[in-house]
Design an enzyme around this catalytic site. Structure first.
Site, PDB file in Angstrom:
ATOM      1  NE  ARG A 260      -3.663  -2.370   2.361  1.00  0.00           N
ATOM      2  CZ  ARG A 260      -4.611  -2.649   3.249  1.00  0.00           C
ATOM      3  NH1 ARG A 260      -4.874  -1.785   4.223  1.00  0.00           N
ATOM      4  NH2 ARG A 260      -5.284  -3.781   3.179  1.00  0.00           N
ATOM      5  NE  ARG A 275      -1.916   4.763   8.476  1.00  0.00           N
ATOM      6  CZ  ARG A 275      -3.138   4.235   8.370  1.00  0.00           C
ATOM      7  NH1 ARG A 275      -3.484   3.588   7.274  1.00  0.00           N
ATOM      8  NH2 ARG A 275      -4.007   4.346   9.362  1.00  0.00           N
ATOM      9  CD  GLU A 347      -8.532  -1.034  10.441  1.00  0.00           C
ATOM     10  OE1 GLU A 347      -8.519  -1.858   9.517  1.00  0.00           O
ATOM     11  OE2 GLU A 347      -8.465   0.201  10.273  1.00  0.00           O
ATOM     12  CB  SER A 350     -11.720  -4.318   8.278  1.00  0.00           C
ATOM     13  OG  SER A 350     -11.109  -4.857   7.126  1.00  0.00           O
ATOM     14  NE  ARG A 387      -2.341  -1.375  10.935  1.00  0.00           N
ATOM     15  CZ  ARG A 387      -3.264  -0.541  10.507  1.00  0.00           C
ATOM     16  NH1 ARG A 387      -4.519  -0.676  10.915  1.00  0.00           N
ATOM     17  NH2 ARG A 387      -2.967   0.437   9.662  1.00  0.00           N
TER      18      ARG A 387
END
Length: 422
Positions: A260, A275, A347, A350, A387
């Protein structure tokens, strides 16, 4: 792409859907105007073709000047039909371009809200660790343990990259095997998908008209993109297929490296592992019957929770509001794990029900009782490694700088403690 027939029948619902996702409801009116224009031209084309068929049937019965006159008429009609066909294509392309801008309508249970601040926690699990020493964040812990190296990665690749080393690699592999074993026991089929896919695959999965260059790494000369999640190739794996209803749900667990760009994101969320541009991920994807997709959605969330519970990490489940819901999802939950270094939940998972939005863009149907319809597609994070590593390091840290390994992972790691490098 949304169902154009439903939009014609109930445009006010789609106006509500756009407002609920903080989008311009005027898009609905643009669609309706373009749809009427396209159908008018299509109707004219149909009439010209019908007239051409009638005159063609008459020609064999005619002779002389009358026959020549009909042939001239047919030539003129053929030219008019070609022009009408071009206009139909142009009108349809213009209509489709606006249709592709419409997001999936949210489920009625999705709360109203503008952004992530309006998301709604629905349940909590686990007790936050209480430290009798000053806790360190994962960056400091990873450096002391000798498993993370951000400085050398910055030299080789730039910011937001990292080297994972030593027992950190073994821990990440343990997490991967643990997640895959768990999901295979639930009937999921494991898949290593391609990590380069055509741009139409990313667009089909994410929605919109054009690629988000802020998020996607692109190989323009080959019309390929690096995947941001294995959801994209896994959903596209059945594009243009008609599945058997009795096979549903079809559940896959994808294992892949993800990429990403994350351009334009700054602040504390860009520090360390939270991130990054490249990471490993285990992802769930399900192709479900429309009548059972909401039940499937809750099931996938329950699997995420069971995985995190086995790791002993405190978390909360959050229902995402309309303004924070992306184009494909009709409803989405995030699972946020407690991260002591942030002093907050972050987070890690999801889980989305995209209903028939992706299936329409990819042409994925199922056959049942002599009829076909679009499947519903769902996706959910099993474990995102960076994460999860972050949360394990920070929640299981000890006063001497060591980090305990959750008991569920010990059979996979072969060790119970990560110790600082002396």
């Amino acid at each position: 792409m949304i169902d154009l027939k439903k939009l014609r029948e109930d445009p006010e619902f789609f106006r509500w859907a756009l407002r609920h996702k903080n989008r311009d409801p005027g898009l609905v009116d643009r669609v309706l105007v373009l749809d009427r224009a396209w159908r008018a031209v299509q109707h004219r084309l149909d009439e010209l073709r019908a007239q051409q068929n009638r005159l063609s049937e008459e020609v064999p019965r005619l002779s002389g000047e009358e026959r020549q006159h009909r042939i001239r008429q047919l030539r003129e009609l053929a030219a008019s039909i070609r022009e009408a066909e071009q206009e139909v294509r142009a009108r349809r392309e213009e209509l489709d371009r606006v249709l592709l801008q419409l997001p999936n309508p949210p489920h009625p249970s999705v709360p109203a809200g503008a952004d992530e601040r309006d998301n709604v926690p629905v349940r909590y699990w686990g007790a936050k660790p209480q430290f009798d020493f000053p806790p360190r964040d994962h960056i400091e812990l990873g450096l002391a343990l000798g498993i993370l190296d951000f400085e050398r990665a910055a030299s080789t690749s730039g910011t937001r990259f990292y080297f994972l080393r030593g027992d950190g690699v073994r821990l990440q592999l343990a997490l991967t095997h643990f997640a895959v074993d768990f999901l295979v026991s639930e009937g999921f089929v494991p898949v290593y998908p391609p990590t380069l896919v055509r741009s139409r695959v990313v667009l089909g999965a994410m929605g919109g008209v054009e690629l988000d260059e802020q998020m996607v790494y692109r190989v323009a000369q080959d019309d390929l993109c690096l995947i941001g999640t294995s959801e994209h190739p896994l959903v596209a794996m059945h594009m243009d297929e008609v599945l058997d209803a009795e096979q549903l749900p079809m559940r896959y667990v994808g294992v892949s490296t993800c990429y990403r760009r994350e351009a334009g994101t700054y602040g504390r969320e860009s520090r360390g592992l939270y991130r990054v541009h490249q990471f490993e991920k285990v992802e769930m994807v399900s192709f479900a019957h429309p009548d059972r997709s909401w039940e499937e959605h809750e099931y996938l969330v329950s699997l995420e929770e069971r995985l995190v519970q086995q790791l002993g990490l405190p978390y909360r489940v959050v229902l995402i509001c309309g303004g924070d819901l992306g184009d494909p999802a009709a409803k989405k939950y995030d699972l946020e794990v407690w991260m002591p270094g942030r002093g907050d939940y972050g987070e890690t998972h999801s889980c989305s029900n995209c209903t028939d939005f992706q299936a329409r863009r990819f042409g994925i149907r199922f056959r049942e009782g002599g009829r076909t319809d679009y499947v519903h597609t769902l996706n959910g994070t099993a474990l995102a490694m960076t994460r999860t590593l972050l949360a394990l390091l920070e929640n299981y840290q000890q006063p001497d700088g060591s980090v305990r390994i959750p008991q569920a992972l010990v059979p996979y790691t072969g060790f119970e403690v990560l110790r600082p490098v002396r």
